[in-house]
Design a protein around this motif. Sequence first.
Motif, PDB file in Angstrom:
ATOM      1  N   SER A 120       0.854  -1.185   0.000  1.00  0.00           N
ATOM      2  CA  SER A 120       0.000   0.000   0.000  1.00  0.00           C
ATOM      3  C   SER A 120       0.895   1.241   0.000  1.00  0.00           C
ATOM      4  CB  SER A 120      -0.909   0.013   1.228  1.00  0.00           C
ATOM      5  OG  SER A 120      -0.136   0.073   2.413  1.00  0.00           O
ATOM      6  N   ARG A 121       0.292   2.378  -0.271  1.00  0.00           N
ATOM      7  CA  ARG A 121       1.077   3.600  -0.322  1.00  0.00           C
ATOM      8  C   ARG A 121       1.202   4.224   1.071  1.00  0.00           C
ATOM      9  NH1 ARG A 121       1.835   5.104  -5.532  1.00  0.00           N
ATOM     10  NH2 ARG A 121       2.063   7.340  -5.157  1.00  0.00           N
ATOM     11  N   GLU A 122       1.707   3.402   1.996  1.00  0.00           N
ATOM     12  CA  GLU A 122       1.891   3.894   3.362  1.00  0.00           C
ATOM     13  C   GLU A 122       3.085   4.838   3.423  1.00  0.00           C
ATOM     14  OE1 GLU A 122       3.807   0.837   6.062  1.00  0.00           O
ATOM     15  OE2 GLU A 122       3.007  -0.452   4.471  1.00  0.00           O
ATOM     16  N   VAL A 123       3.161   5.594   4.500  1.00  0.00           N
ATOM     17  CA  VAL A 123       4.191   6.615   4.629  1.00  0.00           C
ATOM     18  C   VAL A 123       5.571   5.976   4.837  1.00  0.00           C
ATOM     19  CG1 VAL A 123       5.005   8.573   5.988  1.00  0.00           C
ATOM     20  CG2 VAL A 123       2.554   8.281   5.571  1.00  0.00           C
ATOM     21  N   ILE A 124       6.527   6.422   4.046  1.00  0.00           N
ATOM     22  CA  ILE A 124       7.920   6.012   4.226  1.00  0.00           C
ATOM     23  C   ILE A 124       8.560   7.008   5.186  1.00  0.00           C
ATOM     24  CG2 ILE A 124      10.164   5.706   3.111  1.00  0.00           C
ATOM     25  CD1 ILE A 124       8.650   5.086   0.515  1.00  0.00           C
ATOM     26  N   LYS A 125       9.113   6.500   6.281  1.00  0.00           N
ATOM     27  CA  LYS A 125       9.685   7.379   7.301  1.00  0.00           C
ATOM     28  C   LYS A 125      11.213   7.327   7.256  1.00  0.00           C
ATOM     29  CE  LYS A 125       5.767   7.111  10.503  1.00  0.00           C
ATOM     30  NZ  LYS A 125       5.336   6.789  11.883  1.00  0.00           N
ATOM     31  N   ILE A 126      11.795   8.518   7.177  1.00  0.00           N
ATOM     32  CA  ILE A 126      13.247   8.641   7.096  1.00  0.00           C
ATOM     33  C   ILE A 126      13.721   9.600   8.184  1.00  0.00           C
ATOM     34  CG2 ILE A 126      15.196   9.366   5.661  1.00  0.00           C
ATOM     35  CD1 ILE A 126      13.454   8.729   3.218  1.00  0.00           C
ATOM     36  N   LEU A 127      14.754   9.203   8.901  1.00  0.00           N
ATOM     37  CA  LEU A 127      15.335  10.053   9.931  1.00  0.00           C
ATOM     38  C   LEU A 127      16.753  10.430   9.534  1.00  0.00           C
ATOM     39  CD1 LEU A 127      15.584  11.357  12.772  1.00  0.00           C
ATOM     40  CD2 LEU A 127      16.213   9.076  13.644  1.00  0.00           C
ATOM     41  N   THR A 128      17.042  11.718   9.560  1.00  0.00           N
ATOM     42  CA  THR A 128      18.412  12.172   9.347  1.00  0.00           C
ATOM     43  C   THR A 128      18.933  12.728  10.662  1.00  0.00           C
ATOM     44  OG1 THR A 128      19.836  13.743   8.145  1.00  0.00           O
ATOM     45  CG2 THR A 128      17.505  14.347   8.379  1.00  0.00           C
ATOM     46  N   VAL A 129      20.012  12.142  11.164  1.00  0.00           N
ATOM     47  CA  VAL A 129      20.553  12.471  12.485  1.00  0.00           C
ATOM     48  C   VAL A 129      21.749  13.403  12.328  1.00  0.00           C
ATOM     49  CG1 VAL A 129      21.495  11.556  14.639  1.00  0.00           C
ATOM     50  CG2 VAL A 129      19.850  10.199  13.312  1.00  0.00           C
ATOM     51  N   GLY A 130      21.647  14.595  12.916  1.00  0.00           N
ATOM     52  CA  GLY A 130      22.697  15.591  12.713  1.00  0.00           C
ATOM     53  C   GLY A 130      22.792  15.910  11.238  1.00  0.00           C
ATOM     54  N   LYS A 154       7.938  10.980   4.801  1.00  0.00           N
ATOM     55  CA  LYS A 154       8.099  11.871   5.948  1.00  0.00           C
ATOM     56  C   LYS A 154       9.558  11.841   6.385  1.00  0.00           C
ATOM     57  CE  LYS A 154       6.341  14.489   9.273  1.00  0.00           C
ATOM     58  NZ  LYS A 154       5.619  15.750   9.016  1.00  0.00           N
ATOM     59  N   ILE A 155      10.177  13.023   6.430  1.00  0.00           N
ATOM     60  CA  ILE A 155      11.575  13.119   6.835  1.00  0.00           C
ATOM     61  C   ILE A 155      11.662  13.847   8.169  1.00  0.00           C
ATOM     62  CG2 ILE A 155      13.887  13.884   6.203  1.00  0.00           C
ATOM     63  CD1 ILE A 155      11.485  14.049   3.448  1.00  0.00           C
ATOM     64  N   PHE A 181       8.731  17.496   5.745  1.00  0.00           N
ATOM     65  CA  PHE A 181       9.729  17.549   6.806  1.00  0.00           C
ATOM     66  C   PHE A 181       9.135  17.846   8.173  1.00  0.00           C
ATOM     67  CE2 PHE A 181      12.966  17.495   3.626  1.00  0.00           C
ATOM     68  CZ  PHE A 181      14.152  17.202   4.290  1.00  0.00           C
ATOM     69  N   GLU A 182       9.799  17.295   9.185  1.00  0.00           N
ATOM     70  CA  GLU A 182       9.561  17.697  10.571  1.00  0.00           C
ATOM     71  C   GLU A 182      10.924  17.922  11.201  1.00  0.00           C
ATOM     72  OE1 GLU A 182       7.944  15.822  14.764  1.00  0.00           O
ATOM     73  OE2 GLU A 182       6.846  15.335  12.918  1.00  0.00           O
ATOM     74  N   TRP A 183      11.138  19.113  11.739  1.00  0.00           N
ATOM     75  CA  TRP A 183      12.434  19.467  12.320  1.00  0.00           C
ATOM     76  C   TRP A 183      12.397  19.338  13.835  1.00  0.00           C
ATOM     77  CZ3 TRP A 183      10.340  22.000   8.105  1.00  0.00           C
ATOM     78  CH2 TRP A 183      11.105  21.950   6.931  1.00  0.00           C
ATOM     79  N   ILE A 184      13.427  18.709  14.373  1.00  0.00           N
ATOM     80  CA  ILE A 184      13.506  18.481  15.817  1.00  0.00           C
ATOM     81  C   ILE A 184      14.832  19.028  16.322  1.00  0.00           C
ATOM     82  CG2 ILE A 184      13.467  16.759  17.651  1.00  0.00           C
ATOM     83  CD1 ILE A 184      12.025  14.916  15.581  1.00  0.00           C
ATOM     84  N   ASN A 185      14.773  20.065  17.136  1.00  0.00           N
ATOM     85  CA  ASN A 185      15.971  20.693  17.684  1.00  0.00           C
ATOM     86  C   ASN A 185      16.328  20.002  19.014  1.00  0.00           C
ATOM     87  OD1 ASN A 185      16.833  24.016  18.938  1.00  0.00           O
ATOM     88  ND2 ASN A 185      18.111  22.436  18.041  1.00  0.00           N
TER      89      ASN A 185
END
Length: 295
Positions: A120-130, A154-155, A181-185
């Motif tokens: 299915s076209r579910e959300v692909i989740k990617i995390l970029t650390v630093g 979703k990044i 994008f979602e940004w996390i400080n």
Amino acid sequence: MKIITANYKDLEKHNFWIKIFRIFSVPLLNNLPSSLIKKIMKRSNRDAADVVDNVGSAKAMEVIYAKYKNKPFSEGFVRGITNIFWHHFLSQPKGLRNRLKIVQNVIEREVENIIDHKESREVIKILTVGGWSGRSVMHPLYKIIKEHNYKNVKIFNLDKSTQSITLSKQAAKEYNMRNNFEWINDDAKNIKSLFSDDSMDIIEMIGLLDYLSEEQGIQIIKQIYNILKKGGVFIVSNIHPNSEMSFIYKTGWPKLYYRTPEQIADILEESGFFLENGEIVIEPLKNHIIAVIKK
């Protein structure tokens, strides 16, 4: 782990004449006093000055990455020559751009593989650390969204630097990807408290391990292992021992932990990964190595 040298046609290398020139220039740069190196770089051209003024930051990386957009002779002939020298005759800037291209290629390949196998076209989740400005994920995902019309990506960009997050937001606007994008400080050592287990399809940590001791690196990568889905991919890079180490230190760059492929493999294994599930890619100038491994 299998160790290979990347050989994409668009990766940067030194031609014969640059190699000859470097026989004299690299020892000279390595032996000049730090104060003189900084003075020369600040006075030579805007790009070199920006790097010295922002060593170890996302802004310095953007200057190096943006080489393709600059106009070297816009500030005159002499500054144009020095611009070409700093961008083309040193291995470090070329190696960083090579690293970026290799990571972008890996991410594009892995995301396309996920799309091909999803029911299915579910959300692909990617995390970029630093993740600095996040360009390593933006370019390939922009291309995939455009070519496959697959917008369910979703990044999460985790970075403790507000400057990095600001630059990332600007870059996301350029690519029309702010909604992805979602940004996390926050600090990378808090990953476990920020994300649930088995939640990410792809996690990349490009450049951060350069600044971490073995103990610190293992502490963070163990958390990454936990939040990565079964079959998910972890991409991590590290600077490799090279001939310009003394020069880089004298520019004022923060302390770097230079590592070999074997040392990276040890860290990954200590963090819970099985080495037979991965490979290590060396960029052509051998300044940076990139490990790609599945959980």
